[in-house]
Design a protein around this motif. Structure first.
Motif, PDB file in Angstrom:
ATOM      1  N   GLU A  87       0.835  -1.361  -0.091  1.00  0.00           N
ATOM      2  CA  GLU A  87       0.107   0.083   0.026  1.00  0.00           C
ATOM      3  C   GLU A  87       0.882   1.228   0.078  1.00  0.00           C
ATOM      4  N   SER A  88       1.959   1.322   1.004  1.00  0.00           N
ATOM      5  CA  SER A  88       2.937   2.311   1.024  1.00  0.00           C
ATOM      6  C   SER A  88       3.483   2.772  -0.275  1.00  0.00           C
ATOM      7  N   ALA A  89       4.111   1.758  -0.986  1.00  0.00           N
ATOM      8  CA  ALA A  89       4.946   1.657  -2.357  1.00  0.00           C
ATOM      9  C   ALA A  89       4.145   2.355  -3.328  1.00  0.00           C
ATOM     10  N   LEU A  90       2.826   1.915  -3.450  1.00  0.00           N
ATOM     11  CA  LEU A  90       2.000   2.287  -4.766  1.00  0.00           C
ATOM     12  C   LEU A  90       1.105   3.529  -4.503  1.00  0.00           C
ATOM     13  N   ALA A  91       1.510   4.041  -3.318  1.00  0.00           N
ATOM     14  CA  ALA A  91       0.545   5.384  -3.151  1.00  0.00           C
ATOM     15  C   ALA A  91       0.679   6.613  -4.039  1.00  0.00           C
ATOM     16  N   ASP A  92       1.902   6.530  -4.707  1.00  0.00           N
ATOM     17  CA  ASP A  92       2.532   7.674  -5.545  1.00  0.00           C
ATOM     18  C   ASP A  92       1.347   7.992  -6.473  1.00  0.00           C
ATOM     19  N   ARG A 100      -2.175   0.917 -10.531  1.00  0.00           N
ATOM     20  CA  ARG A 100      -2.094   0.728  -9.303  1.00  0.00           C
ATOM     21  C   ARG A 100      -2.636  -0.610  -8.764  1.00  0.00           C
ATOM     22  N   ARG A 101      -4.061  -0.780  -9.306  1.00  0.00           N
ATOM     23  CA  ARG A 101      -4.688  -2.188  -9.063  1.00  0.00           C
ATOM     24  C   ARG A 101      -3.842  -3.224  -9.580  1.00  0.00           C
ATOM     25  N   HIS A 102      -3.423  -3.134 -10.875  1.00  0.00           N
ATOM     26  CA  HIS A 102      -2.630  -4.295 -11.375  1.00  0.00           C
ATOM     27  C   HIS A 102      -1.576  -4.655 -10.490  1.00  0.00           C
ATOM     28  N   LEU A 103      -0.681  -3.583 -10.208  1.00  0.00           N
ATOM     29  CA  LEU A 103       0.460  -3.919  -9.339  1.00  0.00           C
ATOM     30  C   LEU A 103       0.255  -4.392  -8.254  1.00  0.00           C
ATOM     31  N   GLY A 122      13.132  -1.284  -7.548  1.00  0.00           N
ATOM     32  CA  GLY A 122      12.100  -0.607  -8.354  1.00  0.00           C
ATOM     33  C   GLY A 122      11.504  -1.572  -9.536  1.00  0.00           C
ATOM     34  N   ILE A 123      10.686  -1.160 -10.100  1.00  0.00           N
ATOM     35  CA  ILE A 123       9.875  -1.611 -11.365  1.00  0.00           C
ATOM     36  C   ILE A 123      10.070  -0.582 -12.484  1.00  0.00           C
ATOM     37  N   ARG A 124      10.411  -1.254 -13.762  1.00  0.00           N
ATOM     38  CA  ARG A 124      10.568  -0.274 -14.682  1.00  0.00           C
ATOM     39  C   ARG A 124       9.316  -0.687 -15.645  1.00  0.00           C
ATOM     40  N   ASN A 125       8.750   0.176 -16.599  1.00  0.00           N
ATOM     41  CA  ASN A 125       7.407   0.162 -17.075  1.00  0.00           C
ATOM     42  C   ASN A 125       7.418  -1.416 -17.953  1.00  0.00           C
ATOM     43  N   ASP A 126       8.756  -1.355 -18.661  1.00  0.00           N
ATOM     44  CA  ASP A 126       8.762  -2.428 -19.609  1.00  0.00           C
ATOM     45  C   ASP A 126       8.916  -3.752 -18.821  1.00  0.00           C
ATOM     46  N   GLU A 127       8.806  -3.868 -17.712  1.00  0.00           N
ATOM     47  CA  GLU A 127       9.031  -5.054 -16.460  1.00  0.00           C
ATOM     48  C   GLU A 127       7.595  -5.325 -16.245  1.00  0.00           C
ATOM     49  N   VAL A 128       6.589  -4.649 -16.446  1.00  0.00           N
ATOM     50  CA  VAL A 128       5.184  -4.940 -16.320  1.00  0.00           C
ATOM     51  C   VAL A 128       4.493  -5.881 -17.163  1.00  0.00           C
ATOM     52  N   ARG A 129       3.929  -7.028 -17.052  1.00  0.00           N
ATOM     53  CA  ARG A 129       3.235  -7.829 -17.719  1.00  0.00           C
ATOM     54  C   ARG A 129       1.663  -7.756 -17.465  1.00  0.00           C
ATOM     55  N   GLY A 130       1.040  -7.316 -18.194  1.00  0.00           N
ATOM     56  CA  GLY A 130      -0.363  -7.158 -18.125  1.00  0.00           C
ATOM     57  C   GLY A 130      -0.846  -5.776 -17.360  1.00  0.00           C
ATOM     58  N   GLY A 131      -2.135  -5.586 -17.241  1.00  0.00           N
ATOM     59  CA  GLY A 131      -2.569  -4.211 -16.684  1.00  0.00           C
ATOM     60  C   GLY A 131      -2.109  -3.130 -17.509  1.00  0.00           C
ATOM     61  N   HIS A 132      -2.126  -3.319 -19.094  1.00  0.00           N
ATOM     62  CA  HIS A 132      -1.759  -2.072 -19.662  1.00  0.00           C
ATOM     63  C   HIS A 132      -2.912  -1.105 -19.984  1.00  0.00           C
ATOM     64  N   GLY A 133      -2.719   0.013 -19.159  1.00  0.00           N
ATOM     65  CA  GLY A 133      -3.712   1.021 -19.304  1.00  0.00           C
ATOM     66  C   GLY A 133      -3.307   2.242 -19.893  1.00  0.00           C
ATOM     67  N   PHE A 144      10.657   4.352 -14.520  1.00  0.00           N
ATOM     68  CA  PHE A 144      10.399   3.767 -13.360  1.00  0.00           C
ATOM     69  C   PHE A 144       8.838   3.923 -12.948  1.00  0.00           C
ATOM     70  N   LEU A 145       8.044   2.801 -12.803  1.00  0.00           N
ATOM     71  CA  LEU A 145       6.875   3.039 -12.283  1.00  0.00           C
ATOM     72  C   LEU A 145       7.075   2.967 -10.509  1.00  0.00           C
ATOM     73  N   LEU A 146       7.870   2.307 -10.002  1.00  0.00           N
ATOM     74  CA  LEU A 146       8.481   2.288  -8.718  1.00  0.00           C
ATOM     75  C   LEU A 146      10.106   2.482  -8.850  1.00  0.00           C
ATOM     76  N   ALA A 147      10.218   3.890  -8.310  1.00  0.00           N
ATOM     77  CA  ALA A 147      11.775   3.978  -8.351  1.00  0.00           C
ATOM     78  C   ALA A 147      12.653   3.402  -7.825  1.00  0.00           C
ATOM     79  N   PRO A 148      13.847   3.108  -7.990  1.00  0.00           N
ATOM     80  CA  PRO A 148      14.915   2.254  -7.056  1.00  0.00           C
ATOM     81  C   PRO A 148      15.347   3.094  -5.963  1.00  0.00           C
ATOM     82  N   LEU A 149      15.938   2.287  -5.067  1.00  0.00           N
ATOM     83  CA  LEU A 149      16.401   3.214  -3.851  1.00  0.00           C
ATOM     84  C   LEU A 149      17.923   2.871  -3.725  1.00  0.00           C
TER      85      LEU A 149
END
Length: 409
Positions: A87-92, A100-103, A122-133, A144-149
């Protein structure tokens, strides 16, 4: 296991949390390293070798080394902790509802080990399978959908122990905001630290651990500059006073620039009455001593603790610190040999030493003049390599979060 608790900068170090450089550093590129707060692209395998040597020096002196990711994995064994982390990671807000729902659904299927890895790298856009909106369609493939730290390396900043409490800090730079969400999970959800009282919090005004120095039992100095705000210093003061953890807090204004991003980039303690200081600003460094003038006798609404703080006029830092510590003199050891050398070695984290006992400190080997001055002052210097570790502008103190130290005297 040593009970958690830290009341000074120099008491014998018993337990420390480190973060070994990992895949998140391989996400750095010439296009994003500035935004992710690195001055260059580190050679990751060499950085890992340097970090392993740092950890081995600590172990050789009897220090228990805990690793942040291992603690995080163990904390994420809890279903509630995993839900909180996701929940915290996807609040952006930049993710949008569809993504957000897919992730959220995808991350909920991950093991604690895999989830911890993704939260860090983190997660890059090209690493997401499905959920394409709409969001994933409009973003570049390598966004990056979820930035690295990558700054997880610097475990000092995202939390700070004060006696038996842990302060969950609030990091100022957007690239680091999520780090304290992970440390909060560790300190509140890991079985080893269950029941640990906390102060502050990542939703509050900005305070970073590199600005918090425990000068002595009951005396805390807080740098106020690029990363810690005046409001953050006041909030932390109120929390520490309210919990009975400190008697005096010294608010120390520092320049709002990268070279002096934290108080520990210009000043660290190496003995009970000795500090290593950057001489080019030492004579101008001041402190405002903050104490409690009055305590409330009843509850106050809206989170107002009712404390009345007394703020003394500014004094030279060394004078104010010695007075608060109840000693005659807080002795200063200068960085470098001359103003130019001092500036070079301060930039290379010459001031950012980690005391592991009175008169014993870990420092980067490259700062030869500063290390020579420490040795001349009777400080044993344990020199480590940091040519790659230092690319994020942090030294041994930045890379360590002490969890347990022996009380002094």
């Amino acid at each position: 296991m040593t009970a958690p608790g830290v009341s000074s900068e120099v008491g014998a170090l018993r337990t420390v949390v480190l973060h070994r450089p990992g895949p998140e550093l391989k996400r750095l590129t010439p296009r994003n390293n500035d935004r992710l707060l690195f001055d260059g692209i580190p050679w990751v395998s060499r950085a890992q070798e340097e970090h392993d040597a740092f950890a081995e020096v600590l172990r050789s002196r009897g220090v228990e080394v805990l690793y942040l990711v291992e603690l995080l994995v163990e904390a994420l064994a809890s279903e509630e902790a995993r839900a909180q982390a996701i929940e915290s990671a996807l609040a952006d807000l930049h993710l949008g509802v569809t993504l957000r729902r897919h992730l959220a659904g995808e991350l909920a299927t991950y093991s604690p080990e895999r989830l911890a890895q993704v939260l860090c790298e983190g997660i890059r856009n090209d690493e997401v399978r499905g959920g394409h909106g709409l969001v994933t369609s409009l973003l570049a493939h390598d966004d990056f959908l979820l930035a690295p730290l990558p700054n997880l390396l610097f475990t000092r900043d995202s939390s700070a122990w004060v006696r038996d409490h842990v302060a969950i800090t609030s990091l100022a730079m957007p690239a680091r905001e999520r780090e304290t969400q992970l440390t909060e999970l560790i300190w509140t959800r890991h079985p080893r630290f269950a029941g640990t009282p906390t102060v502050h919090g990542w939703r509050r005004e900005h305070v970073e651990g590199g600005d918090v120095l425990l000068l002595g039992d009951g005396v805390v100095a807080v740098g106020v500059g690029e990363r810690t705000t005046p409001a953050g210093a006041e909030r932390l003061a109120r929390q520490l006073f309210g919990a009975g953890l400190v008697d005096t807090l010294l608010a120390v204004p520092i320049a709002q620039e990268r070279a002096t991003m934290h108080l520990d980039t210009i000043c660290t303690m190496v003995d009970v009455d000795k500090v290593l200081m950057y001489p080019n600003i030492a004579d101008h460094l001041t402190a405002y001593a903050v104490t409690v003038a009055d305590r409330p006798t009843s509850d106050h609404p809206d989170g107002d603790d009712g404390l009345v703080l007394d703020v003394a006029p500014p004094e030279p830092f060394l004078v104010a610190a010695a007075k608060a510590m109840g000693i005659d003199t807080l002795h200063r050891i200068d960085t470098g040999l001359d103003p130019v050398t001092a500036e070079r070695e301060q930039w290379d984290d010459g001031n950012n030493t980690l005391a592991i006992a009175p008169r014993v400190a870990i420092a980067y080997e490259r700062n030869t003049e500063t290390n020579a001055r420490l040795e001349e002052a009777g400080i044993e210097v344990l020199a480590i390599s940091g040519s790659e570790l230092g690319s994020g502008r942090g030294g041994p103190r930045c890379m360590s979060c002490p969890v347990a130290r022996d009380p002094l005297g």
